[in-house]
Design a protein around this motif. Structure first.
Motif, short mmCIF file in Angstrom:
data_model
loop_
_atom_site.label_atom_id
_atom_site.label_comp_id
_atom_site.label_asym_id
_atom_site.label_seq_id
_atom_site.Cartn_x
_atom_site.Cartn_y
_atom_site.Cartn_z
N SER A 186 0.83 -1.21 0.00
CA SER A 186 0.00 0.00 0.00
C SER A 186 0.86 1.26 0.00
O SER A 186 0.52 2.25 -0.67
N ASP A 187 1.97 1.25 0.72
CA ASP A 187 2.87 2.40 0.74
C ASP A 187 3.49 2.62 -0.63
O ASP A 187 3.62 3.76 -1.10
N ILE A 188 3.89 1.54 -1.26
CA ILE A 188 4.53 1.63 -2.57
C ILE A 188 3.53 2.12 -3.62
O ILE A 188 3.82 3.03 -4.41
N LEU A 189 2.33 1.57 -3.60
CA LEU A 189 1.33 1.95 -4.59
C LEU A 189 0.86 3.38 -4.39
O LEU A 189 0.63 4.11 -5.36
N ARG A 190 0.74 3.80 -3.16
CA ARG A 190 0.27 5.17 -2.87
C ARG A 190 1.20 6.20 -3.50
O ARG A 190 0.75 7.24 -4.00
N MET A 191 2.48 5.91 -3.51
CA MET A 191 3.44 6.86 -4.06
C MET A 191 3.69 6.61 -5.55
O MET A 191 3.89 7.56 -6.32
N ALA A 192 3.63 5.36 -5.99
CA ALA A 192 4.01 5.04 -7.37
C ALA A 192 2.91 5.34 -8.37
O ALA A 192 3.19 5.82 -9.48
N LEU A 193 1.66 5.06 -8.01
CA LEU A 193 0.58 5.20 -8.99
C LEU A 193 0.48 6.62 -9.57
O LEU A 193 0.41 6.78 -10.81
N PRO A 194 0.46 7.66 -8.74
CA PRO A 194 0.37 9.01 -9.32
C PRO A 194 1.55 9.35 -10.22
O PRO A 194 1.38 10.05 -11.23
N ARG A 195 2.73 8.86 -9.88
CA ARG A 195 3.91 9.16 -10.69
C ARG A 195 3.83 8.50 -12.07
O ARG A 195 4.49 8.94 -13.01
N LEU A 196 3.00 7.48 -12.18
CA LEU A 196 2.83 6.78 -13.45
C LEU A 196 1.52 7.18 -14.14
O LEU A 196 1.09 6.52 -15.10
N GLY A 197 0.89 8.22 -13.63
CA GLY A 197 -0.33 8.71 -14.25
C GLY A 197 -1.56 7.89 -13.94
O GLY A 197 -2.57 7.95 -14.65
N LEU A 198 -1.51 7.14 -12.86
CA LEU A 198 -2.62 6.30 -12.44
C LEU A 198 -3.09 6.76 -11.06
O LEU A 198 -2.36 7.46 -10.35
N THR A 199 -4.27 6.34 -10.66
CA THR A 199 -4.80 6.71 -9.36
C THR A 199 -5.14 5.47 -8.57
O THR A 199 -5.34 4.39 -9.13
N ALA A 200 -5.20 5.64 -7.25
CA ALA A 200 -5.49 4.50 -6.37
C ALA A 200 -6.85 3.91 -6.69
O ALA A 200 -7.06 2.70 -6.53
N ASP A 201 -7.79 4.71 -7.17
CA ASP A 201 -9.12 4.17 -7.44
C ASP A 201 -9.18 3.50 -8.81
O ASP A 201 -10.24 3.07 -9.25
N THR A 202 -8.03 3.41 -9.48
CA THR A 202 -7.95 2.60 -10.70
C THR A 202 -8.26 1.15 -10.36
O THR A 202 -8.84 0.42 -11.15
N ALA A 203 -7.81 0.73 -9.15
CA ALA A 203 -8.03 -0.65 -8.73
C ALA A 203 -9.50 -0.88 -8.41
O ALA A 203 -10.22 0.03 -8.00
#
Length: 302
Positions: free
Chosen positions: A284-301
């Motif tokens: 969760s920590d990794i995704l919270r920071m990585a997703l926005p940097r890759l143009g994705l959002t947490a609610d993509t999941a």
């Protein structure tokens, strides 16, 4: 801690030279030190069946071909190389995270089934399992690519093993998410690359998949899926999903590895950390920071 690499070269030789009726019991003997992997299954399991489920070589066909494969592994000094790689990996992990718990390891290197098209062609001669604390099983067909990556394959599984050992991340088969699995594969590959360069990245990932934004977005759409029944499709891809009786989701082989590596690299770029240091970092920590940097959002999941 100790690293015990099973002498499966002699074990496989005994199997291959035995009468056909005796081979299953000899396979059980060779796999016996790994029984503890299945401590959570009431009544235990048949280790000959485990051998087959891990793409292990067949006991009734291609015996001469497997003999040749064994000779290739022995000539490559595979067992010594695996042990030394694991020692180096343990040293690196302990230095990066002094509080990490590294279990005693029992390690089995075994030849796979050269008659399995999926094993040889789709996953290109490699199947590893290191997710249960204290045990690593590696099944290979000794192509030049596999032999070139042998150390990286071993430390990839080591990273999983330490991540899911006591004091690390808890893997609950009922509640674990695709996101955890994808992140763990990315961490393990990037860790292997920190030690062995480009050889660290899993070689059955299809050309172009690593940079395919559509693949990344599709994997990201499944990050919140829970329970292990559907993981094959999201992580390994549709071909493996069909083999294991799961529904395909439209992903190429190795998609989850490719997406995981991109997510992990985005997190590491943001934090300045390494995959070696991040063995216990929650997904969760990794995704919270990585997703926005890759143009994705947490609610993509989901």
């Amino acid at each position: 801690m100790t690293i015990s690499v099973i002498n499966s070269a002699s074990g496989m030789s005994r199997v291959l030279t035995a009468d056909a009726k005796d081979r299953a019991d000899l396979i059980r003997d060779m796999w016996a030190p790994m029984v503890g992997m299945y401590h959570f299954i009431p009544g235990g399991v048949d280790m000959a069946t485990v051998h087959q489920q891990n793409f292990g070589f067949r006991l009734d066909s291609a015996i001469e071909q497997v003999h040749e494969g064994l000779e290739t592994l022995v000539a490559a000094d595979a067992w010594t190389r695996v042990e030394k790689a694991l020692e180096s990996g343990v040293t690196a992990l302990a230095a990066a995270d002094p509080g990490v718990a590294i279990p005693d390891l029992t390690v089995l290197l075994v030849l796979g089934d050269p008659t399995s098209k999926h094993f040889v062609d789709e996953v290109q001669g490699i199947s590893g399992f290191g997710g249960i604390s204290g045990y690593i099983a590696i099944t290979v067909w000794p192509t030049s690519r596999v032999l070139d990556r042998l150390e990286a394959i071993a430390v990839h599984e080591l990273h999983h093993n330490v991540r899911y050992s006591p004091g690390g991340i808890v893997w609950d088969p009922q509640t674990v998410t695709v996101g955890e699995h994808v992140v763990s594969e990315g961490l393990a590959d990037v860790f292997a690359s920190e030690l062995y360069g480009d050889a660290g990245y899993t070689h059955f990932v299809r050309d172009g998949t690593c940079s395919d934004d559509q693949v990344l977005a599709e994997v990201a759409s499944g990050l919140g899926v829970t329970g292990m029944a559907d993981f094959a499709a999201w992580v390994l891809g549709d071909s493996s999903a069909r083999l294991f009786g799961a529904d395909p989701v439209g992903l190429p082989t190795g998609a989850g590895y490719a997406a995981g590596a991109r997510l992990v690299r985005a997190y590491l770029d943001a934090t300045g950390a390494t995959a070696t240091q991040s063995v216990r970092t929650p997904a969760s920590d990794i995704l919270r920071m990585a997703l926005p940097r890759l143009g994705l959002t947490a609610d993509t999941a989901h």
